[in-house]
Write an enzyme that holds these catalytic residues in place. Sequence first.
Site, PDB file in Angstrom:
ATOM      1  N   ASN A 131      99.302  53.135 -64.206  1.00 12.41           N
ATOM      2  CA  ASN A 131      98.483  53.811 -63.175  1.00 12.41           C
ATOM      3  C   ASN A 131      97.313  54.406 -63.779  1.00 12.41           C
ATOM      4  O   ASN A 131      97.432  55.277 -64.598  1.00 12.41           O
ATOM      5  CB  ASN A 131      99.331  55.125 -62.618  1.00 12.41           C
ATOM      6  CG  ASN A 131      98.797  55.967 -61.596  1.00 12.41           C
ATOM      7  OD1 ASN A 131      97.597  55.521 -61.129  1.00 12.41           O
ATOM      8  ND2 ASN A 131      99.101  56.966 -61.184  1.00 12.41           N
ATOM      9  N   TRP A 132      96.238  53.649 -63.608  1.00 15.61           N
ATOM     10  CA  TRP A 132      94.989  54.025 -64.341  1.00 15.61           C
ATOM     11  C   TRP A 132      94.319  55.311 -63.575  1.00 15.61           C
ATOM     12  O   TRP A 132      93.272  55.898 -64.048  1.00 15.61           O
ATOM     13  CB  TRP A 132      93.994  52.909 -64.380  1.00 15.61           C
ATOM     14  CG  TRP A 132      94.615  51.845 -64.753  1.00 15.61           C
ATOM     15  CD1 TRP A 132      95.829  51.808 -65.660  1.00 15.61           C
ATOM     16  CD2 TRP A 132      93.807  50.430 -65.117  1.00 15.61           C
ATOM     17  NE1 TRP A 132      95.686  50.467 -66.364  1.00 15.61           N
ATOM     18  CE2 TRP A 132      94.742  49.778 -66.234  1.00 15.61           C
ATOM     19  CE3 TRP A 132      92.543  50.028 -64.800  1.00 15.61           C
ATOM     20  CZ2 TRP A 132      94.345  48.260 -66.341  1.00 15.61           C
ATOM     21  CZ3 TRP A 132      92.400  48.596 -65.260  1.00 15.61           C
ATOM     22  CH2 TRP A 132      93.279  47.937 -65.828  1.00 15.61           C
ATOM     23  N   LYS A 133      95.135  55.767 -62.427  1.00 14.62           N
ATOM     24  CA  LYS A 133      94.325  56.979 -61.759  1.00 14.62           C
ATOM     25  C   LYS A 133      92.946  56.527 -61.556  1.00 14.62           C
ATOM     26  O   LYS A 133      92.420  55.475 -61.183  1.00 14.62           O
ATOM     27  CB  LYS A 133      94.507  58.287 -62.591  1.00 14.62           C
ATOM     28  CG  LYS A 133      96.032  58.229 -62.739  1.00 14.62           C
ATOM     29  CD  LYS A 133      96.448  59.688 -63.132  1.00 14.62           C
ATOM     30  CE  LYS A 133      98.125  59.633 -63.720  1.00 14.62           C
ATOM     31  NZ  LYS A 133      98.618  60.995 -63.744  1.00 14.62           N
ATOM     32  N   GLU A 164     109.741  60.837 -60.966  1.00  9.98           N
ATOM     33  CA  GLU A 164     108.521  61.503 -61.801  1.00  9.98           C
ATOM     34  C   GLU A 164     108.769  62.875 -61.671  1.00  9.98           C
ATOM     35  O   GLU A 164     108.318  63.380 -60.723  1.00  9.98           O
ATOM     36  CB  GLU A 164     107.014  61.197 -61.586  1.00  9.98           C
ATOM     37  CG  GLU A 164     106.704  59.679 -61.599  1.00  9.98           C
ATOM     38  CD  GLU A 164     105.472  59.354 -61.756  1.00  9.98           C
ATOM     39  OE1 GLU A 164     105.182  58.815 -62.833  1.00  9.98           O
ATOM     40  OE2 GLU A 164     104.588  59.633 -60.978  1.00  9.98           O
ATOM     41  N   GLY A 188     100.912  56.898 -67.029  1.00  5.42           N
ATOM     42  CA  GLY A 188      99.415  57.174 -66.540  1.00  5.42           C
ATOM     43  C   GLY A 188      98.706  57.131 -67.884  1.00  5.42           C
ATOM     44  O   GLY A 188      98.052  56.063 -68.328  1.00  5.42           O
ATOM     45  N   GLY A 189      98.614  58.348 -68.616  1.00  7.14           N
ATOM     46  CA  GLY A 189      97.514  58.449 -69.692  1.00  7.14           C
ATOM     47  C   GLY A 189      97.814  57.156 -70.890  1.00  7.14           C
ATOM     48  O   GLY A 189      96.918  56.836 -71.090  1.00  7.14           O
ATOM     49  N   GLY A 213     101.249  64.133 -67.138  1.00  8.86           N
ATOM     50  CA  GLY A 213      99.721  64.310 -67.689  1.00  8.86           C
ATOM     51  C   GLY A 213     100.086  65.451 -68.357  1.00  8.86           C
ATOM     52  O   GLY A 213      98.902  66.217 -68.888  1.00  8.86           O
ATOM     53  N   HIS A 253     102.675  59.133 -54.737  1.00  7.26           N
ATOM     54  CA  HIS A 253     102.563  59.683 -56.226  1.00  7.26           C
ATOM     55  C   HIS A 253     102.372  61.376 -55.855  1.00  7.26           C
ATOM     56  O   HIS A 253     101.755  61.741 -54.939  1.00  7.26           O
ATOM     57  CB  HIS A 253     101.183  59.089 -56.809  1.00  7.26           C
ATOM     58  CG  HIS A 253     101.331  59.680 -58.291  1.00  7.26           C
ATOM     59  ND1 HIS A 253     100.648  60.883 -58.582  1.00  7.26           N
ATOM     60  CD2 HIS A 253     101.706  58.946 -59.339  1.00  7.26           C
ATOM     61  CE1 HIS A 253     100.702  60.924 -59.893  1.00  7.26           C
ATOM     62  NE2 HIS A 253     101.256  59.807 -60.591  1.00  7.26           N
ATOM     63  N   GLU A 266     100.424  63.276 -57.295  1.00 13.06           N
ATOM     64  CA  GLU A 266      98.926  63.834 -57.130  1.00 13.06           C
ATOM     65  C   GLU A 266      98.353  63.539 -55.615  1.00 13.06           C
ATOM     66  O   GLU A 266      97.755  64.333 -55.061  1.00 13.06           O
ATOM     67  CB  GLU A 266      97.860  63.180 -58.107  1.00 13.06           C
ATOM     68  CG  GLU A 266      98.328  63.701 -59.475  1.00 13.06           C
ATOM     69  CD  GLU A 266      98.011  62.539 -60.654  1.00 13.06           C
ATOM     70  OE1 GLU A 266      97.319  61.561 -60.407  1.00 13.06           O
ATOM     71  OE2 GLU A 266      98.645  62.946 -61.826  1.00 13.06           O
ATOM     72  N   SER A 270     104.564  61.637 -68.894  1.00 14.72           N
ATOM     73  CA  SER A 270     104.289  61.464 -70.365  1.00 14.72           C
ATOM     74  C   SER A 270     105.000  60.285 -71.187  1.00 14.72           C
ATOM     75  O   SER A 270     105.640  60.816 -72.240  1.00 14.72           O
ATOM     76  CB  SER A 270     104.453  63.037 -70.757  1.00 14.72           C
ATOM     77  OG  SER A 270     103.593  63.927 -70.208  1.00 14.72           O
TER      78      SER A 270
HETATM   79  C1  PEP Z   1     101.651  59.222 -63.564  1.00 16.54           C
HETATM   80  O1  PEP Z   1     100.541  59.041 -63.449  1.00 16.54           O
HETATM   81  O2  PEP Z   1     102.490  58.762 -62.717  1.00 16.54           O
HETATM   82  C2  PEP Z   1     102.232  59.676 -65.062  1.00 16.54           C
HETATM   83  C3  PEP Z   1     103.318  59.603 -65.197  1.00 16.54           C
HETATM   84  O3  PEP Z   1     101.224  60.007 -65.999  1.00 16.54           O
HETATM   85  P1  PEP Z   1     101.445  60.573 -67.372  1.00 16.54           P
HETATM   86  O4  PEP Z   1     102.237  59.219 -67.872  1.00 16.54           O
HETATM   87  O5  PEP Z   1     100.099  60.666 -68.029  1.00 16.54           O
HETATM   88  O6  PEP Z   1     102.346  61.620 -67.537  1.00 16.54           O
END
Ligand code: PEP
Length: 263
Positions: A14-16, A176, A243-244, A182, A104, A106, A222
Amino acid sequence: MTESTTRRPLVSGNWKMHMNHFEALKLVQELSYQVTRDDVDAVDISVHPPFTDIRTVQTALESDRIPFFLGAQHCHFETSGAFTGEVAPSMLAKLGVVYVIAGHSERRELFGESDEMVNAKVKAIIANGMTPILCVGETLEEREAGDAESKVSGQLKACLAKVKSTEVGSIVIAYEPIWAIGTGKTASVEDAQAMCAFVRQTVAEMFGADAANEVRIQYGGSVKPVNAAELLTQPDIDGALVGGAALEAESFARIVQYRLHDA
Ligand code: PEP
């Protein structure tokens, strides 16, 4: 809960709101150099760029025959209409999008998406021939209050309302924990496995054992190369939503290659 050898792992990036279309092209090409044929034989990989990059990434995947699935981060649930700034599911399907993230945290927290809206999206994504990645998870306060399971089962019941049991087996659910997204904090392997087993058990109660055995459940929060192997080898964890660590080709590739590292 249920152990199955037939569920293919899915690792999704997920590049957000990162990467313009030039950067997106570079990232997907770099990733294609790092991921091997053995990797794609073992693991499904999806990339979820921002909307403005999707056409560019689609063209790169097709022209270079890169075997990643194209994903999106969000869509509207209506077919068309006066919804300024929104994107219809059919528009994504036309671009070859296969997986669409729905709900998600966010989107729920920053853009006010309710369970009802997420439910409408899940149904619209399925109706357009794509696969939703339905996100569920609790806040830290809910976990500390012992409410994590009731939060997650409530989200599953609301977000999967009136989805056919024959369709549920082919969707993806991402557990999640919000406090792990994040933040660099990951759920313990035991807690992540326990909650993914609980998600599967809830799906079994709602839709029956076949759907529960088939549905793929990702862990997200994470996930990094260093913790991917121990998380992704748990019996009820069928992949990761990343994500990251998905913004850098080498780290995402190392997560995809979790099975080559020690758990
Ligand atoms: C996400 O964007 O769903 C996520 C889990 O991000 P991260 O891996 O950065 O925690």
